[in-house]
Motif scaffolding. Structure first.
Motif, PDB file in Angstrom:
ATOM      1  N   SER A 281       0.448  -1.141   0.175  1.00  0.00           N
ATOM      2  CA  SER A 281       0.676  -0.278   0.059  1.00  0.00           C
ATOM      3  C   SER A 281       0.725   1.237   0.105  1.00  0.00           C
ATOM      4  CB  SER A 281      -0.608  -0.216   1.083  1.00  0.00           C
ATOM      5  OG  SER A 281       0.047  -0.063   2.455  1.00  0.00           O
ATOM      6  N   ASP A 282       1.985   1.034   0.618  1.00  0.00           N
ATOM      7  CA  ASP A 282       2.919   1.911   0.533  1.00  0.00           C
ATOM      8  C   ASP A 282       3.713   2.286  -0.436  1.00  0.00           C
ATOM      9  OD1 ASP A 282       4.829   0.319   0.597  1.00  0.00           O
ATOM     10  OD2 ASP A 282       5.383   1.667   3.041  1.00  0.00           O
ATOM     11  N   SER A 284       6.503   0.688  -1.818  1.00  0.00           N
ATOM     12  CA  SER A 284       7.852  -0.052  -1.055  1.00  0.00           C
ATOM     13  C   SER A 284       8.007  -0.954  -1.993  1.00  0.00           C
ATOM     14  CB  SER A 284       7.732   0.231   0.258  1.00  0.00           C
ATOM     15  OG  SER A 284       7.202  -0.922   1.164  1.00  0.00           O
ATOM     16  N   ASN A 325       3.100  -4.282   5.933  1.00  0.00           N
ATOM     17  CA  ASN A 325       3.419  -4.652   4.729  1.00  0.00           C
ATOM     18  C   ASN A 325       4.097  -6.283   4.529  1.00  0.00           C
ATOM     19  OD1 ASN A 325       3.648  -2.311   3.394  1.00  0.00           O
ATOM     20  ND2 ASN A 325       5.965  -1.391   3.214  1.00  0.00           N
TER      21      ASN A 325
END
Length: 414
Positions: A281-282, A284, A325
């Motif tokens: 979601s970020d 990364s 994550n």
């Protein structure tokens, strides 16, 4: 229920065969009455949040769960699930529901409830707005765009080159050879056809795509030999793309996954395009599911990990959890998180969207057999819809229920 419905249907068939045009009004009333009876039967069946069974539901909820009534429908109304849409955003009043009220005389009336307003609508074609419906899933899903769609063309730029269409012609030597097995009339007809073809192609060009680039948020990526797949994050702020680059010397074409959210790439040795792409979601981390040249399957991650999928027929998916994550994979009825088996399911495993891994990666909330079971021991039977929603920067579970003619939204911290 099925037996009763079949009896009603059979009765209607017999009556409809014996009815004349003068009896059509009576037949319509009988049909409406049958619909009423079927509706009663449906309401007795345990449907998502069904009001008939609310009292029998065995729910356990902690003090950290809030409850808000979104709307209350009429005492004799029932929800038409096939015609209703409900969204679960940060606001609690985003709801569009179609209800039906079957009177004792067999007539049916329908209503639309939308953002607190009740309006009578046609039962045959009720108008409603489901454009704001949110995606029900426990993880961040990328949105795949068709490369020739108008939305994709906002980001994909083609470098083209034009070529002249070769004008067809026959040399004298070729004509001499043809005369050995063709009559004069056949040769004349061929010359006529050739002259027409020359007329049609003279001065004409055709265009080919030489390469493709991606222009996104003021930055250019590429050019690439080809572009195979293009994904956007749910907020459209980042993209992921499967591109094709020519190897040194141009003898081979290699797939590679790139992203606007990370400098990392995933090189793919296979000559077959990936099946799917997922991302944290970020943004990364990201990963792809790819078939090998030997038609085996692997998961490749942007951190350089390779995970073999032993049995594709029992593969449920891979995803990054919305908090922490953590990397999850569902395969062979086992859910593994960061390489450790978290849960082994009896029978058929649930859908990946119905598995919510806790932020620490050690707990699991599930939706199995219409029961929402939380990692902390709470549970709720027959939720209508479930979603993860960001409220004031924090993730929350939200779900809807139909209780005592009320549509209720529940909220619990993730």
């Amino acid at each position: 229920m099925k037996k009763s419905v079949c009896v009603l249907f059979s009765l209607l068939v017999v009556l409809s065969i014996g009815m004349t045009a003068n009896g059509q009004g009576l037949l319509n009333k009988l049909k409406n009455k049958a619909n009423q009876e079927v509706n009663k039967l449906e309401n007795k069946v345990v449907s998502p949040g069904g009001s008939q069974d609310t009292k029998a539901n065995k729910n356990k909820l902690s003090a950290n769960v809030s409850r808000n009534v979104v709307l209350k429908i009429g005492a004799n109304e029932s929800i038409d699930y096939s015609e209703s849409c409900i969204t679960l955003g940060a606001s609690i009043n985003q709801v569009s529901v179609i209800t039906r009220d079957i009177k004792e005389n067999g007539n049916m009336q329908c209503f639309r409830y939308e953002n607190g307003t009740r309006t009578a609508v046609s039962c045959e074609n009720p108008v409603r707005d489901c454009s704001h419906s949110s995606l029900q899933c426990s993880y961040n899903k990328l949105r795949s765009l068709e490369l020739d769609s108008d939305e994709a063309k906002k980001f994909i730029v083609d470098e083209t080159e034009s070529h002249s269409i070769a004008v067809p012609a026959i040399s004298d030597q070729q004509l001499k050879m043809m005369s050995a097995y063709m009559t004069k009339e056949q040769i004349d007809e061929m010359k006529k056809t050739m002259a027409e073809a020359q007329k049609q192609t003279a001065g004409k060009n055709y265009t080919v795509v030489k390469s493709r680039s991606i222009k996104f948020n003021g930055k250019t990526y590429g050019p690439f030999s080809q572009l195979s797949q293009f994904y956007l994050t749910p907020d459209s702020k980042n993209f992921y793309a499967v591109v094709v680059e020519a190897s040194q010397g141009g003898s081979n074409l290699n797939y590679k996954v790139i992203s606007s959210g990370s400098n990392a790439t995933i090189p793919i040795a296979s000559m077959i395009a990936p099946l799917s792409c997922i991302a944290a979601s970020d943004n990364s981390e990201f990963a792809v599911v790819v078939p090998t040249n030997e038609m085996k399957y692997q998961v490749l991650t942007s951190k350089g990990k390779t995970i073999n999928i032993l049995d594709m027929t029992r593969f449920g998916g891979v995803w990054y959890t919305p908090a922490g994550n953590h990397f999850a994979i569902l395969s062979n009825n086992q859910l593994s998180v960061d390489g450790q088996v978290l849960k082994t399911f009896d029978g058929v495993a649930p859908e990946a969207c119905d598995l919510f891994v806790t932020p620490d990666g050690k707990g699991l909330t599930t939706v199995i057999n219409n029961v929402l079971s939380f990692a902390d021991g709470d549970y709720f039977e027959y939720p209508m819809q479930i979603s993860l929603v960001n409220v004031n920067g924090k993730l929350n579970y939200k779900w809807l229920a139909f209780e005592n003619q009320e549509i209720v939204v529940y909220q619990k911290p993730y």
